[in-house]
Design an enzyme around this catalytic site. Structure first.
Site, PDB file in Angstrom:
ATOM      1  N   LYS A 195       0.866  -1.179   0.000  1.00 23.04           N
ATOM      2  CA  LYS A 195       0.000   0.000   0.000  1.00 23.04           C
ATOM      3  C   LYS A 195       0.900   1.225   0.000  1.00 23.04           C
ATOM      4  CE  LYS A 195      -3.598   2.393   2.530  1.00 23.04           C
ATOM      5  NZ  LYS A 195      -4.548   2.371   3.651  1.00 23.04           N
ATOM      6  N   LYS A 248      -2.080  -1.537  -3.927  1.00 23.19           N
ATOM      7  CA  LYS A 248      -2.971  -0.375  -3.864  1.00 23.19           C
ATOM      8  C   LYS A 248      -2.163   0.905  -3.886  1.00 23.19           C
ATOM      9  CE  LYS A 248      -6.019   1.819  -0.627  1.00 23.19           C
ATOM     10  NZ  LYS A 248      -6.587   1.797   0.685  1.00 23.19           N
ATOM     11  N   TYR A 313     -14.964   1.216  -7.140  1.00 25.61           N
ATOM     12  CA  TYR A 313     -16.229   1.942  -6.992  1.00 25.61           C
ATOM     13  C   TYR A 313     -17.032   1.914  -8.294  1.00 25.61           C
ATOM     14  CZ  TYR A 313     -13.509   3.484  -3.001  1.00 25.61           C
ATOM     15  OH  TYR A 313     -12.728   3.492  -1.872  1.00 25.61           O
TER      16      TYR A 313
HETATM   17  C1  PBG Z   1      -7.311   3.504   5.486  1.00 21.83           C
HETATM   18  C2  PBG Z   1      -7.572   3.334   4.044  1.00 21.83           C
HETATM   19  C3  PBG Z   1      -7.388   4.264   3.021  1.00 21.83           C
HETATM   20  C4  PBG Z   1      -7.915   3.682   1.866  1.00 21.83           C
HETATM   21  C5  PBG Z   1      -8.354   2.422   2.213  1.00 21.83           C
HETATM   22  N1  PBG Z   1      -8.121   2.210   3.552  1.00 21.83           N
HETATM   23  C6  PBG Z   1      -6.884   5.640   3.033  1.00 21.83           C
HETATM   24  C7  PBG Z   1      -5.582   5.976   3.580  1.00 21.83           C
HETATM   25  O1  PBG Z   1      -4.696   5.143   3.767  1.00 21.83           O
HETATM   26  O2  PBG Z   1      -5.442   7.160   3.867  1.00 21.83           O
HETATM   27  C8  PBG Z   1      -8.003   4.341   0.521  1.00 21.83           C
HETATM   28  C9  PBG Z   1      -9.065   3.827  -0.398  1.00 21.83           C
HETATM   29  C10 PBG Z   1      -9.385   4.705  -1.532  1.00 21.83           C
HETATM   30  O3  PBG Z   1      -8.762   5.762  -1.775  1.00 21.83           O
HETATM   31  O4  PBG Z   1     -10.318   4.345  -2.281  1.00 21.83           O
HETATM   32  N2  PBG Z   1      -6.140   3.038   5.981  1.00 21.83           N
END
Ligand code: PBG
Length: 323
Positions: A195, A248, A313
């Site tokens: 991530k 991600k 989405y």
């Molecule tokens: C929280 C989380 C985030 C997303 C999913 N879980 C945001 C972040 O890390 O600030 C992002 C998902 C998206 O942008 O669609 N940890």
């Protein structure tokens, strides 16, 4: 064999021939649709930067879940927006918390739908960070205990998979051990393994009310320049017990999706995040892109890169287009 005896265009001549030779197919079974469930009643708040997405209270959520299930989408991913945030994220591991109650309500009505819950503290922390903060630092090991507690309450409510998105070290093992100790040996872990600290989460933070109040997430989320580190993250999560790994965001990281899949041969999910959605929606609303063609090209690219599952989405629209 070369031109003029060999001609690539022969196999592009008609729609039937093109369909026969198509290398990548996207199925509704590959899709996961995310929801934002908010504490309270009768709430359906539009998210301005994510047209078509809402913060939904449980009653309204059930109606939307029905639509998703009827479209044949096999799985949903739940994020919670609690009524109260504090410095210990108590709403995250409350058995009467918003996600826990939503999972029970959904499983009651739609027992066959695969319910995945996001396991992260940022929506429940008053400072918006994904871990416990001590002296201005996001501390790793104390956070693991809270994440493990949170995952167990989700499993106890009936979640099929828990999806840790916090990027703390050791969280997959902590969660696996806690689940197994409490008898939830069949609850799977879909780990957000690679991530990245990304600008493309902007709209999500509006939706989940989870923007960090100070600093940023760069001490726990990955540097967008790093591909080899993504492979190490994925291998570690597999060692610790992840059933599905994730990359991600998706579109700026197609090379990472490809490399992680090649290296691990593990089931791989890619998260087509809020900012990727917002870009296409905004361009389409202005008449600058054909929405259906742009979305299908984007998700086919994510699949071609090596993703087995796509969290998006756009899932409802895609299901209507290909269903
Ligand atoms: C929280 C989380 C985030 C997303 C999913 N879980 C945001 C972040 O890390 O600030 C992002 C998902 C998206 O942008 O669609 N940890």
């Amino acid at each position: 064999m070369y031109y003029p005896s060999y001609r690539m265009r022969r196999l592009r001549r008609t729609p039937a021939i093109r369909n026969m030779l198509r290398e990548t197919t996207l199925a509704v079974d590959d899709l996961i649709y995310p929801f934002f469930v908010i504490a309270g009643e009768n709430i359906k708040n539009p998210i301005s930067s994510m047209p078509g997405c809402f913060q939904l209270s449980i009653g309204n959520l059930l109606g939307e879940v029905r639509e998703v299930a009827e479209l044949g989408i096999p799985a949903i991913l739940l994020f919670g927006i609690p009524s109260h945030k504090d410095s210990a994220a108590t709403g995250a591991y409350d058995s009467e918390g918003v996600v826990q109650m939503a999972v029970r309500a959904i499983k009651d009505e739609f027992p066959d739908l695969v319910v995945i819950t996001d396991v992260c503290l940022c929506e429940y922390m008053d400072h918006g960070h994904c871990g416990v903060v001590q002296d201005g630092e996001i501390v790793n090991d104390v956070t693991l205990e809270l994440l493990a507690k949170m995952a167990v309450t989700h499993a106890d409510s009936g979640a099929d998979f828990v999806a840790p998105s916090d990027m703390m070290d050791g969280r997959v093992a902590a969660i696996r051990n806690a689940l197994d100790d409490d008898g939830f040996t069949d609850t799977a872990i879909m780990a957000y393994s690679a991530k990245f600290a990304s600008a493309f989460y902007g709209p999500f933070r509006e939706a989940a009310e989870s923007a960090p109040a100070f600093g940023d997430r760069r001490t726990y989320q990955m540097d967008s320049a790093n591909g080899e580190e993504a492979i190490r993250e994925a291998l570690l999560d597999i060692e610790e017990g992840a059933d599905i790994i994730m990359v991600k965001p998706a579109l700026p990281y197609l090379d990472v999706i490809h490399a992680v899949k090649q290296e691990t041969k593990f089931p791989l999910a890619a998260y087509n995040v809020s900012g990727e959605y917002a870009m296409i929606k905004a361009a389409a609303a202005n008449g600058w892109l054909d929405e259906e063609r742009a979305v299908m090209e984007a998700v086919t690219g994510i699949k071609r890169a090596g993703a087995d599952l796509i969290i998006t989405y756009h899932a409802k629209d895609i299901a209507r287009w290909i269903g």
